[in-house]
Design a protein around this motif. Structure first.
Motif, PDB file in Angstrom:
ATOM      1  N   SER A 238       4.469  -2.516  -2.115  1.00  0.00           N
ATOM      2  CA  SER A 238       3.673  -2.350  -0.764  1.00  0.00           C
ATOM      3  C   SER A 238       2.585  -1.428  -1.037  1.00  0.00           C
ATOM      4  O   SER A 238       1.302  -1.692  -0.510  1.00  0.00           O
ATOM      5  N   VAL A 239       2.707  -0.523  -2.005  1.00  0.00           N
ATOM      6  CA  VAL A 239       1.786   0.263  -2.358  1.00  0.00           C
ATOM      7  C   VAL A 239       0.532  -0.146  -3.352  1.00  0.00           C
ATOM      8  O   VAL A 239      -0.827  -0.006  -2.783  1.00  0.00           O
ATOM      9  N   ALA A 240       1.053  -1.479  -3.929  1.00  0.00           N
ATOM     10  CA  ALA A 240       0.113  -2.146  -4.791  1.00  0.00           C
ATOM     11  C   ALA A 240      -0.558  -2.809  -3.818  1.00  0.00           C
ATOM     12  O   ALA A 240      -2.009  -3.004  -4.145  1.00  0.00           O
ATOM     13  N   MET A 241      -0.021  -3.404  -2.760  1.00  0.00           N
ATOM     14  CA  MET A 241      -0.834  -4.095  -1.888  1.00  0.00           C
ATOM     15  C   MET A 241      -1.900  -3.607  -1.287  1.00  0.00           C
ATOM     16  O   MET A 241      -2.903  -3.832  -0.941  1.00  0.00           O
ATOM     17  N   ASP A 242      -1.418  -2.142  -0.465  1.00  0.00           N
ATOM     18  CA  ASP A 242      -2.458  -1.291  -0.061  1.00  0.00           C
ATOM     19  C   ASP A 242      -3.612  -1.267  -0.862  1.00  0.00           C
ATOM     20  O   ASP A 242      -4.865  -1.037  -0.349  1.00  0.00           O
ATOM     21  N   ILE A 243      -3.449  -0.756  -2.188  1.00  0.00           N
ATOM     22  CA  ILE A 243      -4.435  -0.418  -3.076  1.00  0.00           C
ATOM     23  C   ILE A 243      -5.444  -1.558  -2.957  1.00  0.00           C
ATOM     24  O   ILE A 243      -6.555  -1.537  -3.079  1.00  0.00           O
ATOM     25  N   ALA A 244      -4.655  -2.911  -3.452  1.00  0.00           N
ATOM     26  CA  ALA A 244      -5.562  -4.060  -3.607  1.00  0.00           C
ATOM     27  C   ALA A 244      -6.452  -4.272  -2.159  1.00  0.00           C
ATOM     28  O   ALA A 244      -7.829  -4.619  -2.461  1.00  0.00           O
ATOM     29  N   ALA A 245      -5.811  -4.070  -1.177  1.00  0.00           N
ATOM     30  CA  ALA A 245      -6.533  -4.427   0.320  1.00  0.00           C
ATOM     31  C   ALA A 245      -7.708  -3.235   0.229  1.00  0.00           C
ATOM     32  O   ALA A 245      -8.810  -3.538   0.626  1.00  0.00           O
ATOM     33  N   ALA A 246      -7.569  -2.112   0.037  1.00  0.00           N
ATOM     34  CA  ALA A 246      -8.348  -1.055   0.163  1.00  0.00           C
ATOM     35  C   ALA A 246      -9.640  -1.390  -0.990  1.00  0.00           C
ATOM     36  O   ALA A 246     -10.900  -1.328  -0.524  1.00  0.00           O
ATOM     37  N   ARG A 247      -9.277  -1.830  -2.189  1.00  0.00           N
ATOM     38  CA  ARG A 247     -10.426  -2.092  -3.088  1.00  0.00           C
ATOM     39  C   ARG A 247     -11.262  -3.450  -2.446  1.00  0.00           C
ATOM     40  O   ARG A 247     -12.227  -3.539  -2.612  1.00  0.00           O
ATOM     41  N   ALA A 248     -10.597  -4.342  -1.959  1.00  0.00           N
ATOM     42  CA  ALA A 248     -11.059  -5.605  -1.533  1.00  0.00           C
ATOM     43  C   ALA A 248     -11.904  -5.050  -0.103  1.00  0.00           C
ATOM     44  O   ALA A 248     -13.305  -5.548  -0.145  1.00  0.00           O
ATOM     45  N   HIS A 249     -11.653  -4.306   0.563  1.00  0.00           N
ATOM     46  CA  HIS A 249     -12.399  -3.710   1.638  1.00  0.00           C
ATOM     47  C   HIS A 249     -13.652  -2.923   1.247  1.00  0.00           C
ATOM     48  O   HIS A 249     -14.654  -3.105   1.717  1.00  0.00           O
ATOM     49  N   ASP A 250     -13.687  -2.121   0.349  1.00  0.00           N
ATOM     50  CA  ASP A 250     -14.549  -1.457  -0.213  1.00  0.00           C
ATOM     51  C   ASP A 250     -15.731  -2.384  -0.792  1.00  0.00           C
ATOM     52  O   ASP A 250     -16.928  -2.131  -0.821  1.00  0.00           O
ATOM     53  N   ARG A 251     -15.242  -3.334  -1.604  1.00  0.00           N
ATOM     54  CA  ARG A 251     -15.973  -4.337  -1.970  1.00  0.00           C
ATOM     55  C   ARG A 251     -16.757  -5.126  -1.075  1.00  0.00           C
ATOM     56  O   ARG A 251     -18.044  -5.549  -1.026  1.00  0.00           O
TER      57      ARG A 251
END
Length: 127
Positions: free
Chosen positions: A104-117
């Motif tokens: 769940s933490v890894a998914m949150d990090i991946a979503a945040a990176r995608a949102h930042d891009r």
């Protein structure tokens, strides 16, 4: 009787295209070859079986493997262990500083990176 028309109408026996004697000889040769091959294969199989038995040593009856009374319990424990690994922190390789984090933490990090891009920059364009 020297008339050519009469010679054409004379009846002569037709030549034989098929020679039964030759056919029987070929069939007999093929049958003999087949019998020889079958006997040779049977002899080789017996020879190999004797060698396998000699190489195997004495036949010892072993006990059957123990069967578990309830393999479902083992599966449940295996699944629980894997789920615990998916939901916990831990080191995979401390020397290389590679860590394991919960999914769940890894998914949150991946979503945040995608949102930042995908966020537009100050000028209104995409990075």
């Amino acid at each position: 009787m020297d008339d050519p028309k009469l010679r054409l109408t004379e009846h002569r026996p037709e030549p034989r295209d098929v020679h039964p004697g030759r056919i029987l000889a070929v069939a007999a040769i093929l049958a003999a070859i087949l019998i020889l091959v079958v006997a040779l294969v049977a002899g080789l199989v017996r020879l190999w079986q004797v060698r396998e038995l000699a190489d195997a040593g004495p036949i010892v009856e072993s006990a059957s493997p123990r069967q578990r009374p309830a393999p479902q319990d083992d599966r449940a424990a295996y699944v629980a262990e894997k789920e615990q690994l998916l939901e916990s922190y831990g080191w995979i390789d401390p020397r290389a500083e590679i860590a394991r984090i919960p999914v769940s933490v890894a998914m949150d990090i991946a979503a945040a990176r995608a949102h930042d891009r995908s966020a537009p920059d100050e000028r209104g364009g995409r990075p």
